[in-house]
Structures are given as structure tokens and as C-alpha cells.
Design a protein around this motif. Structure first.
Motif, PDB file in Angstrom:
ATOM      1  N   GLY A   1     -70.039 -36.288   8.307  1.00 59.75           N
ATOM      2  CA  GLY A   1     -70.496 -35.092   7.903  1.00 59.75           C
ATOM      3  C   GLY A   1     -69.701 -33.978   8.605  1.00 59.75           C
TER       4      GLY A   1
ATOM      5  N   ASP B   1     -68.547 -38.075   1.178  1.00 61.87           N
ATOM      6  CA  ASP B   1     -69.148 -38.317   2.698  1.00 61.87           C
ATOM      7  C   ASP B   1     -70.314 -38.891   2.082  1.00 61.87           C
ATOM      8  OD1 ASP B   1     -70.914 -38.098   4.765  1.00 61.87           O
ATOM      9  OD2 ASP B   1     -70.642 -35.834   4.678  1.00 61.87           O
TER      10      ASP B   1
ATOM     11  N   ARG C   1     -79.330 -34.618  17.049  1.00 63.06           N
ATOM     12  CA  ARG C   1     -78.812 -33.873  15.993  1.00 63.06           C
ATOM     13  C   ARG C   1     -79.987 -32.795  15.413  1.00 63.06           C
ATOM     14  NH1 ARG C   1     -76.588 -36.603  10.877  1.00 63.06           N
ATOM     15  NH2 ARG C   1     -78.591 -37.743  10.585  1.00 63.06           N
TER      16      ARG C   1
ATOM     17  N   ARG D   1     -84.005 -34.093  11.184  1.00 62.36           N
ATOM     18  CA  ARG D   1     -84.148 -34.595  10.015  1.00 62.36           C
ATOM     19  C   ARG D   1     -85.198 -35.837   9.753  1.00 62.36           C
ATOM     20  NH1 ARG D   1     -78.252 -36.209   7.664  1.00 62.36           N
ATOM     21  NH2 ARG D   1     -79.542 -38.336   7.294  1.00 62.36           N
TER      22      ARG D   1
HETATM   23 MG    MG Z   1     -73.998 -36.777   6.974  1.00 58.01          MG
END
Ligand code: MG
Ligand code: AP5
Ligand code: ZN
Length: 214
Positions: A14, A84, A127, A160
Motif C-alpha cells: 500500500g 494492491d 501501523r 487495524r
Molecule cells: Mg495495504
């Protein structure tokens, strides 16, 4: 320019795809982002996809292939696109090859962003994602200016749902079983290019530009 980004979860597909899309002025098509947008908006597709994604499993090919074929048929994809997170199974790759064949086209580059499993879990736990605009950050390697706030749109950034270490392990094993065979598939089609994804982000991007051309 028609490009596929290959690589394990967290390899940086990404991150690199966004920069490729900006430099070459082509759409960035992330199936993960499309599913997450559907989940956020509470669509039927989102409800179906969420059950698989939260487990670290793949969403079934039937739900995924049509979505991508419709997207790449849109006008803004005429000059090319960067995929992606798709394809990630052999049947998906075959569906893509066949759909393009029918209109006399083919993918041109499959870029494998190579990162060993050992590096992945650390990256994922750091992340932070903006579920509003899709921007991705890392608390160490690519922090937001203000902690927890998206630089691009001002929304909150979050860990996430599927970035918990247990789920990351599951995603990695799904990757090795179902997605890694695509490396050979695209090697046989003579379009595979590999970059070292353990380098700093900007260096990875320079290596990709060296492949795609200025
Ligand atoms: Mg990604
Ligand atoms: P998806 O959203 O595609 O997730 P993924 O493949 O697991 O990949 P990620 O988005 O987690 O990682 P990335 O490679 O994009 O890394 P990033 O650039 O963010 O899919 C999610 C789920 O949706 C799947 O599990 C599945 O359920 C479903 N799904 C999606 N597509 C599907 C399909 N085709 N078929 C079936 N199901 C599908 O980078 C990661 C972190 O590292 C970031 O924090 C980043 O800042 C940092 N970073 C990036 N590059 C570097 C670097 N060079 N050095 C240091 N840090 C870096
Ligand atoms: Zn945002």
C-alpha cells in the motif's frame, strides 16, 4: 502502465502503490481498502467481507473478482492502474489474465515487495491506519505529525482490527499457502520483478522507479 503489487501482509504494498499512483497518474486499486470502505459504510458486501477479514482469512474469490473487473473497466483505468492486494489466489490471477486477454491487453509488471516474516509482525503492530481516507502510518517509521490524527484528513488513526499479532500470524500463513504461488505464476509470464522491501520506504520506491522508468 498496468502494475500488480505482490508481497506479504505488511510488506509495504500500500505504501508503495500510493506513491506509484501519484507519480504515474494512475488509479491505486486496493481490494483491502475497498472492503474496509464497505465495512465502514455498512454495505452487504462489507458485512460479508468483515467476517473473513477479522479472522485473517481471504474473502471468497466470487466476491472479489467481479469487484475488481468492474473497477478496471472504468474510464480512469484506460492509461493503466496499480493493483494492491489483488490477485492473491491463482483463480483470481487467472480471472484477471482472462479478462484482460479478452480485450487484447495484459498486465505489464508484477512487483514483489520482498520482506521476511520476522520483520512483518513488528511493522504491523506499529501501523496506524485512517479508516476515513485510507492513509497509512507507522508509529516509528512514518509517524503522523500529531499523534493519533491523520495528516491528510484530520480523522483519528487506529490499529487495524486484523493487525493484532495472532491475526497477523494467520494472515502470514494464508499468504504462504494461497498468495505466494503467484510469484511463480508471474515469473512464468515474464513480468515478475522483485524489490527488497526491508530497505527504507524511499529507497524501495527508488528501486521501483528504476524498474518502471522515470
Ligand atoms: Mg495495504
Ligand atoms: P489488505 O488490506 O490487502 O492487507 P494485506 O495484504 O494483509 O496487506 P497490508 O495492507 O496489511 O500491508 P501492505 O503490504 O499494504 O503494507 P503497508 O504499506 O500498509 O487485505 C486485508 C484483508 O482483506 C485480507 O486479509 C483479506 O481478508 C481481504 N482481502 C483483500 N484483498 C483480497 C483479495 N484479493 N482476495 C481475498 N481477500 C482479500 O505497510 C505496513 C506498515 O509498515 C505500515 O505501517 C507502513 O508505514 C510500514 N512500512 C511500509 N514500508 C516500510 C519500509 N520500507 N520500512 C519500514 N516500514 C515500512
Ligand atoms: Zn485520513
Amino acid at each position: 502502465m498496468k502494475i500488480i503489487m505482490l508481497g506479504a501482509p505488511g510488506a509495504g504494498k500500500g505504501t508503495q502503490a500510493k506513491q506509484i499512483a501519484a507519480k504515474y497518474e494512475i488509479p491505486h486499486i486496493s481490494t483491502g481498502d475497498i472492503f474496509r470502505a464497505n465495512i465502514k459504510n455498512g454495505t452487504e458486501l462489507g458485512k460479508k467481507a468483515k467476517a473473513y477479514m477479522d479472522q485473517g482469512a481471504l474473502v471468497p474469490d466470487e466476491l472479489t473478482c467481479d469487484l475488481v473487473m468492474d473497477r478496471i473497466a472504468q474510464d480512469d483505468c484506460a492509461k493503466g492502474f496499480v493493483l494492491d492486494g489483488f490477485p492473491r489466489t491463482i483463480p483470481q490471477a487467472e480471472a484477471l489474465t482472462n479478462a484482460l486477454n479478452k480485450i487484447g491487453q495484459a498486465m505489464e509488471y508484477a512487483i514483489d515487495v520482498d520482506v521476511p516474516d520476522e520483520n512483518i509482525v513488528n511493522r504491523m503492530s506499529g501501523r496506524r491506519a485512517c479508516l476515513n481516507c485510507g492513509a497509512t502510518y507507522h508509529i516509528v517509521f512514518n509517524p503522523t505529525k500529531e499523534e493519533g490524527v491523520c495528516d491528510a484528513c484530520g480523522n483519528q488513526t487506529v490499529l487495524r482490527e486484523d493487525d493484532k499479532p495472532e491475526t497477523v500470524q494467520k494472515r502470514l500463513s494464508v499468504y504462504h499457502e494461497q498468495t505466494q504461488p503467484l510469484i511463480n505464476y508471474y515469473k512464468e509470464q515474464n513480468i515478475l520483478r522483485t524489490v527488497d522491501g526491508t530497505k527504507p520506504m524511499d529507497d524501495v520506491f527508488s528501486d521501483i522507479v528504476a524498474i518502471l522508468g522515470e
